[in-house]
Design a protein around this motif. Structure first.
Motif, mmCIF file in Angstrom:
data_model
loop_
_atom_site.group_PDB
_atom_site.id
_atom_site.type_symbol
_atom_site.label_atom_id
_atom_site.label_comp_id
_atom_site.label_asym_id
_atom_site.label_seq_id
_atom_site.Cartn_x
_atom_site.Cartn_y
_atom_site.Cartn_z
ATOM 1 N N ASP A 49 43.679 0.641 -3.209
ATOM 2 C CA ASP A 49 43.684 1.371 -4.476
ATOM 3 C C ASP A 49 42.246 1.754 -4.800
ATOM 4 O O ASP A 49 41.402 0.890 -5.040
ATOM 5 N N VAL A 50 41.974 3.056 -4.809
ATOM 6 C CA VAL A 50 40.610 3.554 -4.955
ATOM 7 C C VAL A 50 40.375 4.076 -6.367
ATOM 8 O O VAL A 50 41.216 4.759 -6.947
ATOM 9 N N VAL A 51 39.202 3.747 -6.904
ATOM 10 C CA VAL A 51 38.738 4.303 -8.176
ATOM 11 C C VAL A 51 37.364 4.911 -7.945
ATOM 12 O O VAL A 51 36.490 4.268 -7.351
ATOM 13 N N ILE A 52 37.185 6.147 -8.394
ATOM 14 C CA ILE A 52 35.899 6.835 -8.236
ATOM 15 C C ILE A 52 35.259 6.992 -9.601
ATOM 16 O O ILE A 52 35.832 7.602 -10.503
ATOM 17 N N ILE A 53 34.082 6.426 -9.767
ATOM 18 C CA ILE A 53 33.324 6.524 -11.015
ATOM 19 C C ILE A 53 32.100 7.402 -10.761
ATOM 20 O O ILE A 53 31.312 7.126 -9.856
ATOM 21 N N ASN B 69 26.733 -3.563 -13.680
ATOM 22 C CA ASN B 69 26.710 -4.663 -14.648
ATOM 23 C C ASN B 69 27.625 -4.378 -15.837
ATOM 24 O O ASN B 69 28.317 -5.273 -16.341
ATOM 25 N N GLN B 70 27.643 -3.114 -16.284
ATOM 26 C CA GLN B 70 28.513 -2.736 -17.394
ATOM 27 C C GLN B 70 29.981 -2.832 -16.989
ATOM 28 O O GLN B 70 30.818 -3.345 -17.739
ATOM 29 N N ILE B 71 30.306 -2.368 -15.798
ATOM 30 C CA ILE B 71 31.679 -2.412 -15.309
ATOM 31 C C ILE B 71 32.182 -3.848 -15.225
ATOM 32 O O ILE B 71 33.319 -4.156 -15.601
ATOM 33 N N LEU B 72 31.336 -4.744 -14.740
ATOM 34 C CA LEU B 72 31.745 -6.131 -14.527
ATOM 35 C C LEU B 72 32.009 -6.888 -15.821
ATOM 36 O O LEU B 72 32.584 -7.984 -15.797
ATOM 37 N N LYS B 73 31.633 -6.325 -16.957
ATOM 38 C CA LYS B 73 31.930 -6.957 -18.246
ATOM 39 C C LYS B 73 33.424 -6.916 -18.574
ATOM 40 O O LYS B 73 33.918 -7.730 -19.343
ATOM 41 N N SER B 74 34.137 -5.944 -17.970
ATOM 42 C CA SER B 74 35.549 -5.792 -18.317
ATOM 43 C C SER B 74 36.499 -5.970 -17.135
ATOM 44 O O SER B 74 37.673 -6.282 -17.332
ATOM 45 N N SER B 75 36.039 -5.748 -15.910
ATOM 46 C CA SER B 75 36.911 -5.911 -14.742
ATOM 47 C C SER B 75 36.071 -6.089 -13.487
ATOM 48 O O SER B 75 34.886 -5.746 -13.472
ATOM 49 N N THR B 76 36.710 -6.621 -12.449
ATOM 50 C CA THR B 76 35.993 -6.920 -11.214
ATOM 51 C C THR B 76 36.662 -6.226 -10.037
ATOM 52 O O THR B 76 37.771 -6.601 -9.635
ATOM 53 N N LEU C 75 39.578 -1.789 -13.138
ATOM 54 C CA LEU C 75 39.105 -1.839 -11.755
ATOM 55 C C LEU C 75 39.462 -3.138 -11.053
ATOM 56 O O LEU C 75 39.100 -3.338 -9.893
ATOM 57 N N THR C 76 40.188 -4.017 -11.711
ATOM 58 C CA THR C 76 40.463 -5.334 -11.155
ATOM 59 C C THR C 76 41.187 -5.234 -9.819
ATOM 60 O O THR C 76 42.260 -4.630 -9.708
ATOM 61 N N GLY C 77 40.575 -5.812 -8.792
ATOM 62 C CA GLY C 77 41.178 -5.850 -7.476
ATOM 63 C C GLY C 77 41.203 -4.530 -6.738
ATOM 64 O O GLY C 77 41.822 -4.423 -5.675
ATOM 65 N N MET D 107 26.930 -7.643 -7.109
ATOM 66 C CA MET D 107 28.015 -7.956 -6.180
ATOM 67 C C MET D 107 27.723 -7.281 -4.845
ATOM 68 O O MET D 107 26.856 -6.404 -4.749
ATOM 69 N N ALA D 108 28.438 -7.716 -3.824
ATOM 70 C CA ALA D 108 28.254 -7.139 -2.495
ATOM 71 C C ALA D 108 28.628 -5.663 -2.515
ATOM 72 O O ALA D 108 29.542 -5.245 -3.237
#
Length: 218
Positions: free
Chosen positions: A74-78, A151-158, A128-130, A183-184
């Motif tokens: 499952d791809v998300v493009i930001i 860093n902003q993204i990781l505040k709400s999902s990983t 973006l979780t998973g 993150m890697a």
């Protein structure tokens, strides 16, 4: 796989598009500049897809059944506004089932003798979780926009995976994200240039990608 994949190390039509976005003559045509960024997005997306997981499916043709392998992530493009809009559209053309989002990032007013500072503003992000995140920013200069955005993204999902998609990168920016990304990640860039100048612009680079694509800001 190497942590940084440099696409122009293998000769291809990509080099034609890179030459045109750098040329001060061709840059005057903003529509062509945007189209070339989009084309580079197509090529970058195909390269990224080679590092993804695939699954076998069976499809029915008018004559028989065919066994095919399709992307199983499952791809998300930001896209980081505003320069990444045409580049991100190219990525979305290829990953046509991907979700998308946007983050506004800009350099704060420069203070002589101080390091470049980056601010974030507008954000529109799906969950973006998973999922596999492709973060698009055509110019990797200092690297601070990319790190701050993640860093902003990781505040709400990983996300489960992080791909950084850029067009032109500076060694200093690559070094910064290597040390500070939370993150890697895998970096995909079309070219690595010589250096940053005293104003933290990439040399030889191409100038301000956002201005070239959409016109100069006030």
């Amino acid at each position: 796989m190497k942590p940084t994949i440099v696409l122009n190390e293998t000769p291809s039509v990509l080099n034609n598009y890179l030459a045109e976005i750098r040329s001060v003559e061709i840059q005057r045509d903003s529509m062509r500049f945007r189209q070339n960024l989009r084309r580079i997005g197509w090529i970058t997306a195909q390269e990224i897809s080679k590092a993804m997981a695939f699954e076998q499916k069976t499809v029915t043709t008018p004559l028989a059944e065919a066994h095919v392998h399709t992307v199983a992530e499952d791809v998300v493009i930001i896209s980081i506004l505003r320069a990444a809009i045409p580049f991100g559209e190219g990525l979305l053309d290829i990953f046509d089932k991907a979700e998308s989002g946007f983050v506004g990032a800009w350099r704060e007013e420069e203070i002589e003798g101080e390091e470049v500072r980056v601010s974030l503003g507008y954000t529109a992000l799906p969950d973006l979780t998973g999922k596999t995140l492709i973060l698009a920013d055509p110019m990797l200069a200092t690297g601070k926009s990319l790190v701050k955005t993640v860093n902003q993204i990781l505040k709400s999902s990983t996300p489960s995976k992080l791909h950084l998609a850029t067009v032109i990168s500076a060694p200093e920016g690559i070094s910064y994200i290597s040390k500070n990304m939370p993150m890697a990640f895998q970096l995909w860039t079309s070219a690595i240039d010589e250096k940053l100048n005293e104003k933290a612009y990439i040399v030889p680079g191409l100038g301000d990608a956002g201005d070239l694509a959409f016109g100069q800001k006030k």
